[in-house]
Design a protein around this motif. Structure first.
Motif, PDB file in Angstrom:
ATOM      1  N   UNK A 137     -13.875  92.689  22.336  1.00  0.00           N
ATOM      2  CA  UNK A 137     -14.814  92.571  21.203  1.00  0.00           C
ATOM      3  C   UNK A 137     -14.396  91.399  20.308  1.00  0.00           C
ATOM      4  N   UNK A 138     -15.372  90.559  19.977  1.00  0.00           N
ATOM      5  CA  UNK A 138     -15.066  89.402  19.118  1.00  0.00           C
ATOM      6  C   UNK A 138     -15.827  89.416  17.801  1.00  0.00           C
ATOM      7  N   UNK A 139     -16.979  90.060  17.796  1.00  0.00           N
ATOM      8  CA  UNK A 139     -17.792  89.973  16.575  1.00  0.00           C
ATOM      9  C   UNK A 139     -18.620  91.239  16.390  1.00  0.00           C
ATOM     10  N   UNK A 140     -18.953  91.503  15.134  1.00  0.00           N
ATOM     11  CA  UNK A 140     -19.878  92.590  14.785  1.00  0.00           C
ATOM     12  C   UNK A 140     -21.138  91.941  14.215  1.00  0.00           C
ATOM     13  N   UNK A 141     -22.287  92.387  14.705  1.00  0.00           N
ATOM     14  CA  UNK A 141     -23.564  91.810  14.276  1.00  0.00           C
ATOM     15  C   UNK A 141     -24.457  92.922  13.713  1.00  0.00           C
ATOM     16  N   UNK A 142     -24.140  93.398  12.505  1.00  0.00           N
ATOM     17  CA  UNK A 142     -25.000  94.438  11.927  1.00  0.00           C
ATOM     18  C   UNK A 142     -26.363  93.850  11.551  1.00  0.00           C
ATOM     19  N   UNK A 143     -27.392  94.658  11.702  1.00  0.00           N
ATOM     20  CA  UNK A 143     -28.761  94.228  11.381  1.00  0.00           C
ATOM     21  C   UNK A 143     -29.199  94.988  10.127  1.00  0.00           C
ATOM     22  N   UNK A 144     -29.762  94.296   9.167  1.00  0.00           N
ATOM     23  CA  UNK A 144     -30.319  94.967   7.976  1.00  0.00           C
ATOM     24  C   UNK A 144     -31.779  95.308   8.313  1.00  0.00           C
ATOM     25  N   UNK A 145     -31.970  96.429   8.980  1.00  0.00           N
ATOM     26  CA  UNK A 145     -33.287  96.640   9.593  1.00  0.00           C
ATOM     27  C   UNK A 145     -34.372  96.936   8.547  1.00  0.00           C
ATOM     28  N   UNK A 147     -35.170  95.383   6.195  1.00  0.00           N
ATOM     29  CA  UNK A 147     -34.815  94.901   4.858  1.00  0.00           C
ATOM     30  C   UNK A 147     -33.783  95.755   4.157  1.00  0.00           C
ATOM     31  N   UNK A 148     -33.393  96.884   4.752  1.00  0.00           N
ATOM     32  CA  UNK A 148     -32.384  97.741   4.104  1.00  0.00           C
ATOM     33  C   UNK A 148     -30.990  97.333   4.601  1.00  0.00           C
ATOM     34  N   UNK A 149     -30.095  96.939   3.677  1.00  0.00           N
ATOM     35  CA  UNK A 149     -28.760  96.501   4.121  1.00  0.00           C
ATOM     36  C   UNK A 149     -28.004  97.593   4.874  1.00  0.00           C
ATOM     37  N   UNK A 150     -27.255  97.159   5.886  1.00  0.00           N
ATOM     38  CA  UNK A 150     -26.376  98.071   6.638  1.00  0.00           C
ATOM     39  C   UNK A 150     -25.171  98.440   5.752  1.00  0.00           C
ATOM     40  N   UNK A 151     -24.341  99.372   6.241  1.00  0.00           N
ATOM     41  CA  UNK A 151     -23.169  99.830   5.470  1.00  0.00           C
ATOM     42  C   UNK A 151     -22.069  98.769   5.553  1.00  0.00           C
ATOM     43  N   UNK A 152     -22.227  97.721   4.783  1.00  0.00           N
ATOM     44  CA  UNK A 152     -21.403  96.527   4.985  1.00  0.00           C
ATOM     45  C   UNK A 152     -19.927  96.723   4.659  1.00  0.00           C
ATOM     46  N   UNK A 153     -19.594  97.525   3.638  1.00  0.00           N
ATOM     47  CA  UNK A 153     -18.161  97.646   3.308  1.00  0.00           C
ATOM     48  C   UNK A 153     -17.386  98.278   4.464  1.00  0.00           C
ATOM     49  N   UNK A 154     -17.955  99.301   5.083  1.00  0.00           N
ATOM     50  CA  UNK A 154     -17.295  99.936   6.232  1.00  0.00           C
ATOM     51  C   UNK A 154     -17.210  98.941   7.401  1.00  0.00           C
ATOM     52  N   UNK A 155     -18.258  98.159   7.565  1.00  0.00           N
ATOM     53  CA  UNK A 155     -18.286  97.191   8.670  1.00  0.00           C
ATOM     54  C   UNK A 155     -17.258  96.073   8.432  1.00  0.00           C
ATOM     55  N   UNK A 156     -17.176  95.593   7.190  1.00  0.00           N
ATOM     56  CA  UNK A 156     -16.188  94.550   6.877  1.00  0.00           C
ATOM     57  C   UNK A 156     -14.773  95.077   7.085  1.00  0.00           C
ATOM     58  N   UNK A 157     -14.562  96.369   6.730  1.00  0.00           N
ATOM     59  CA  UNK A 157     -13.216  96.946   6.903  1.00  0.00           C
ATOM     60  C   UNK A 157     -12.846  96.991   8.384  1.00  0.00           C
ATOM     61  N   UNK A 158     -13.814  97.351   9.225  1.00  0.00           N
ATOM     62  CA  UNK A 158     -13.541  97.354  10.675  1.00  0.00           C
ATOM     63  C   UNK A 158     -13.279  95.938  11.176  1.00  0.00           C
ATOM     64  N   UNK A 159     -14.052  94.988  10.652  1.00  0.00           N
ATOM     65  CA  UNK A 159     -13.861  93.588  11.041  1.00  0.00           C
ATOM     66  C   UNK A 159     -12.439  93.139  10.725  1.00  0.00           C
ATOM     67  N   UNK A 160     -11.980  93.531   9.540  1.00  0.00           N
ATOM     68  CA  UNK A 160     -10.630  93.135   9.127  1.00  0.00           C
ATOM     69  C   UNK A 160      -9.569  93.826   9.989  1.00  0.00           C
ATOM     70  N   UNK A 161      -9.780  95.124  10.220  1.00  0.00           N
ATOM     71  CA  UNK A 161      -8.797  95.904  10.994  1.00  0.00           C
ATOM     72  C   UNK A 161      -8.621  95.353  12.408  1.00  0.00           C
ATOM     73  N   UNK A 162      -9.722  94.936  13.024  1.00  0.00           N
ATOM     74  CA  UNK A 162      -9.655  94.513  14.429  1.00  0.00           C
ATOM     75  C   UNK A 162      -9.815  92.997  14.599  1.00  0.00           C
ATOM     76  N   UNK A 163      -9.777  92.264  13.486  1.00  0.00           N
ATOM     77  CA  UNK A 163      -9.894  90.809  13.544  1.00  0.00           C
ATOM     78  C   UNK A 163     -11.194  90.354  14.223  1.00  0.00           C
ATOM     79  N   UNK A 164     -12.289  90.882  13.752  1.00  0.00           N
ATOM     80  CA  UNK A 164     -13.604  90.555  14.319  1.00  0.00           C
ATOM     81  C   UNK A 164     -14.424  89.806  13.265  1.00  0.00           C
ATOM     82  N   UNK A 165     -15.172  88.829  13.697  1.00  0.00           N
ATOM     83  CA  UNK A 165     -16.039  88.118  12.750  1.00  0.00           C
ATOM     84  C   UNK A 165     -17.288  88.961  12.501  1.00  0.00           C
ATOM     85  N   UNK A 166     -17.626  89.133  11.241  1.00  0.00           N
ATOM     86  CA  UNK A 166     -18.834  89.901  10.900  1.00  0.00           C
ATOM     87  C   UNK A 166     -19.952  88.923  10.559  1.00  0.00           C
ATOM     88  N   UNK A 167     -21.019  89.000  11.342  1.00  0.00           N
ATOM     89  CA  UNK A 167     -22.196  88.146  11.127  1.00  0.00           C
ATOM     90  C   UNK A 167     -23.368  89.059  10.789  1.00  0.00           C
TER      91      UNK A 167
END
Ligand code: PLP
Length: 428
Positions: A137-145, A147-167
């Motif tokens: 896994x290299x990146x996380x691509x959450x979609x704000x479907x 127009x409603x934003x995804x749960x970004x803080x949890x997603x950013x935390x996972x990105x940081x934990x596993x060294x993944x780029x969040x787009x």
């Protein structure tokens, strides 16, 4: 009460002449496009409208950089490239989105890995992401479907934990906010679409937003044949390709149109919120209807207004998709713009079921003839499927709610009441 349904020959509820077609095209928009024709500069790596649009969009969102593209798909592809996603890498995204979310992953010869949705927000379920992370896994691509934003803080935390780029795939979320932050400024990069259906339209087009000079530079090279085209030296463009690249630039005419539309984006988003909140308040009173949920810590721009129904509360004796389709027919006959948007999760698409229609030689799924590392089983996404079975969109792409009057919404509510007061007719 309310008379016979229009679908059975009764009177139509919504009067003619109230609906406004999208995008709204004003005299200012026309003048902006005409000015481009008069200037007769229609293209350029640093065309005045394209760069002006980038400046305006960066200022609107609060990003350090905004880079314009000819589509949201091109923007996502370039962001994945800029992030270093390569052949065989895995990118995690939502099972409920538009094809433009996963095609760019395939374009990088990388493998999309889908996550089912949270049944309340319709965005990817953050509780299910971690189990899908592998050493590839290299990146996380959450979609704000919608127009409603995804749960970004949890997603950013996972990105940081596993060294993944969040787009962020913010292609449907121009101006939505999450915990006080603008969509487009939360991940390492964010991508937007400007196709004609979006709250911000250029006809076609896209953006990458980022605060990173490195990502910006890489994405800019990719956008024009891998070249380093410096603004001040454009007259002596050497045409050297430093990386692989594409021709993903926008053009001056759509850029000028989008720039003019951008001036009215706050107004359209405010209309969307007024109409969305009104519909939710009124339709929520009808037994069995479940308006979209907007958590207190974020805002939506209702790119699409998705209305869910509860088959049990309605006492349905027919399959939910059959009811869904009949409901749309009944509402359309009353004059309500109602439609479907995707009816099965992305991983159920034939391209993922066949795994032989990507690049040649089995790529990206079957590198060197190895067995596929990722299985796409439609039954693994039950919440996405249930949502699509049990919901409709109360708008169509030419007639979205972000440009309509409250009066029209009031007629829509009357039409809904009529249809739900006569459910036997719909079911019969
Ligand atoms: C969620 C999402 N992702 C990606 C895209 C792709 O954008 P475009 O159609 O501009 O290529 C879209 C647009 O339709 C979209 O809605």
């Amino acid at each position: 009460m309310n008379g016979k349904l229009a679908i059975n020959g009764g009177p139509r509820t919504v009067p003619d002449g109230l609906k406004k077609r999208w995008p709204e095209i004003t005299a200012e928009d026309k003048a902006a496009v005409l000015a481009v024709l008069e200037r007769n500069v229609l293209t350029g790596v640093h065309g005045p409208e394209a760069t002006g649009l980038e400046r305006d969009w960066a200022a609107f969102t609060g990003s350090k950089y905004a880079l314009s593209f000819n589509s949201g798909t091109a923007a996502i592809h370039s962001a994945l490239f800029a992030a270093g996603v390569g052949p065989g890498d895995e990118v995690i995204t939502s099972a409920f989105s538009f094809s433009g979310s996963f095609h760019p992953i395939l374009h990088q010869n990388a493998v999309p890995v889908f996550v089912d949705i949270d049944p309340r927000t319709y965005n990817l379920d953050v509780g299910q992401i971690e189990a899908k992370i592998t050493e590839r896994t290299r990146a996380l691509l959450p979609v704000h479907i919608h127009g409603l934003p995804a749960d970004m803080d949890e997603i950013l935390a996972l990105g940081q934990k596993y060294n993944l780029t969040v787009i962020e795939d913010a292609c449907q979320a121009h101006g939505s906010t999450y915990r006080g932050r603008n969509c487009g400024t939360i991940g390492a990069m964010a991508c937007f679409s400007l196709n004609a259906t979006k709250n911000l339209s250029g006809g076609e087009g896209g953006f990458i937003n980022t605060d990173s000079e490195e990502y910006w530079e890489r994405a800019k090279m990719i956008r024009t044949f891998g070249e380093k085209v410096l603004e001040e030296k454009e007259k002596i463009r050497p045409y050297y390709s430093f990386t692989i690249g594409w021709n993903y630039r926008t053009q001056e005419l759509p850029a000028a149109f989008a720039r003019s539309q951008l001036k009215r984006l706050p107004q359209y988003n405010a209309i969307a919120q007024r109409n969305g909140q009104y519909l939710s308040a009124e339709l929520g009173k009808i037994r069995g209807l479940l308006p979209p949920y907007v958590p207190d810590d974020r805002t939506t721009i209702y790119h699409k207004y998705r209305l869910r129904f509860d088959p049990q509360a309605l006492g349905l004796k027919i399959p939910a998709p059959d009811f869904r389709n009949r409901l749309i027919d009944a509402l359309e006959a009353e004059g309500v713009e109602a439609t479907l948007w995707h009816v099965t999760p992305l991983p159920s698409f034939p391209v993922f079921q066949r795994l032989n229609e990507g690049y040649v030689q089995g790529a990206p799924w079957l590198p060197k003839g190895e067995p596929p590392r990722v299985q796409y089983r439609p039954q693994d996404y039950p919440e996405a499927q249930r949502l699509m079975d049990e919901s409709i969109i109360v708008n169509t792409e030419p007639y979205p709610i972000y440009v309509q009057s409250l009066e029209l919404m009031e007629h829509y509510v009357v039409a809904f009441r009529k249809v739900f007061d006569n459910l036997d007719e719909v079911l019969g």
